[in-house]
Motif scaffolding. Structure first.
Motif, short mmCIF file in Angstrom:
data_model
loop_
_atom_site.label_atom_id
_atom_site.label_comp_id
_atom_site.label_asym_id
_atom_site.label_seq_id
_atom_site.Cartn_x
_atom_site.Cartn_y
_atom_site.Cartn_z
N LEU A 203 7.69 4.40 -102.54
CA LEU A 203 8.19 3.83 -103.78
C LEU A 203 7.25 4.14 -104.95
O LEU A 203 7.70 4.52 -106.03
CB LEU A 203 8.38 2.32 -103.64
N ILE A 204 5.97 4.00 -104.72
CA ILE A 204 4.99 4.28 -105.78
C ILE A 204 5.03 5.76 -106.15
O ILE A 204 5.03 6.11 -107.34
CB ILE A 204 3.59 3.83 -105.33
N PHE A 205 5.06 6.65 -105.14
CA PHE A 205 5.16 8.08 -105.42
C PHE A 205 6.46 8.39 -106.16
O PHE A 205 6.48 9.23 -107.06
CB PHE A 205 5.09 8.91 -104.15
N GLY A 206 7.54 7.74 -105.78
CA GLY A 206 8.82 7.97 -106.45
C GLY A 206 8.79 7.55 -107.91
O GLY A 206 9.33 8.23 -108.77
N ILE A 207 8.14 6.43 -108.18
CA ILE A 207 8.04 5.97 -109.57
C ILE A 207 7.18 6.93 -110.39
O ILE A 207 7.53 7.30 -111.50
CB ILE A 207 7.47 4.54 -109.62
N ILE A 208 6.05 7.34 -109.81
CA ILE A 208 5.15 8.24 -110.55
C ILE A 208 5.80 9.61 -110.76
O ILE A 208 5.75 10.17 -111.85
CB ILE A 208 3.81 8.39 -109.80
N LEU A 209 6.44 10.14 -109.72
CA LEU A 209 7.01 11.47 -109.83
C LEU A 209 8.38 11.50 -110.51
O LEU A 209 8.91 12.57 -110.77
CB LEU A 209 7.10 12.11 -108.44
N SER A 210 8.96 10.33 -110.81
CA SER A 210 10.20 10.34 -111.56
C SER A 210 9.97 10.61 -113.04
O SER A 210 10.89 10.97 -113.76
CB SER A 210 10.93 9.00 -111.40
N ILE A 211 8.73 10.47 -113.46
CA ILE A 211 8.36 10.86 -114.81
C ILE A 211 8.34 12.38 -114.84
O ILE A 211 7.96 13.01 -113.87
CB ILE A 211 6.95 10.30 -115.15
N PRO A 212 8.77 12.99 -115.91
CA PRO A 212 8.78 14.47 -115.92
C PRO A 212 7.37 15.04 -115.93
O PRO A 212 6.89 15.58 -116.92
CB PRO A 212 9.55 14.80 -117.20
N ILE A 213 6.70 14.89 -114.80
CA ILE A 213 5.29 15.30 -114.72
C ILE A 213 5.14 16.80 -114.50
O ILE A 213 4.19 17.41 -114.99
CB ILE A 213 4.57 14.50 -113.62
N PHE A 214 6.09 17.43 -113.79
CA PHE A 214 5.93 18.85 -113.51
C PHE A 214 6.05 19.72 -114.76
O PHE A 214 5.25 20.64 -114.92
CB PHE A 214 6.91 19.30 -112.42
N PRO A 215 7.00 19.47 -115.65
CA PRO A 215 7.00 20.28 -116.88
C PRO A 215 5.74 20.07 -117.72
O PRO A 215 5.21 21.02 -118.30
CB PRO A 215 8.25 19.82 -117.63
N LYS A 216 5.25 18.84 -117.78
CA LYS A 216 4.03 18.59 -118.54
C LYS A 216 2.82 19.23 -117.87
O LYS A 216 1.95 19.78 -118.54
CB LYS A 216 3.80 17.09 -118.71
#
Length: 71
Positions: A10-23
């Protein structure tokens, strides 16, 4: 009990739901790494690895050999 088993996901899902890969890609592929083939390959290998691990976890959780045992 549910949070103890799946809280990390759940924590990983919340963090990775932010558009982190394009940034992250924009940060890594600034002017100094823009034409570096090695950095591009590592980036895409990492994204494919995360996808593959996600699919493995999804398929692992659906397998139940005793699905018709109660009938």
């Amino acid at each position: 009990m549910y949070f103890e088993m799946y809280g990390l996901y759940l924590i990983f899902g919340i963090i990775l739901s932010i558009p982190i890969f394009p940034k992250l890609r924009k940060f890594i592929l600034d002017d100094k790494f823009k034409n570096n083939v090695f950095v591009n390959v590592i980036y895409y290998v990492f994204v494919l690895f995360v996808f593959f691990v996600s699919v493995c976890y999804l398929s692992e959780s659906t397998y139940n050999p005793f699905i018709y045992f109660r009938f």
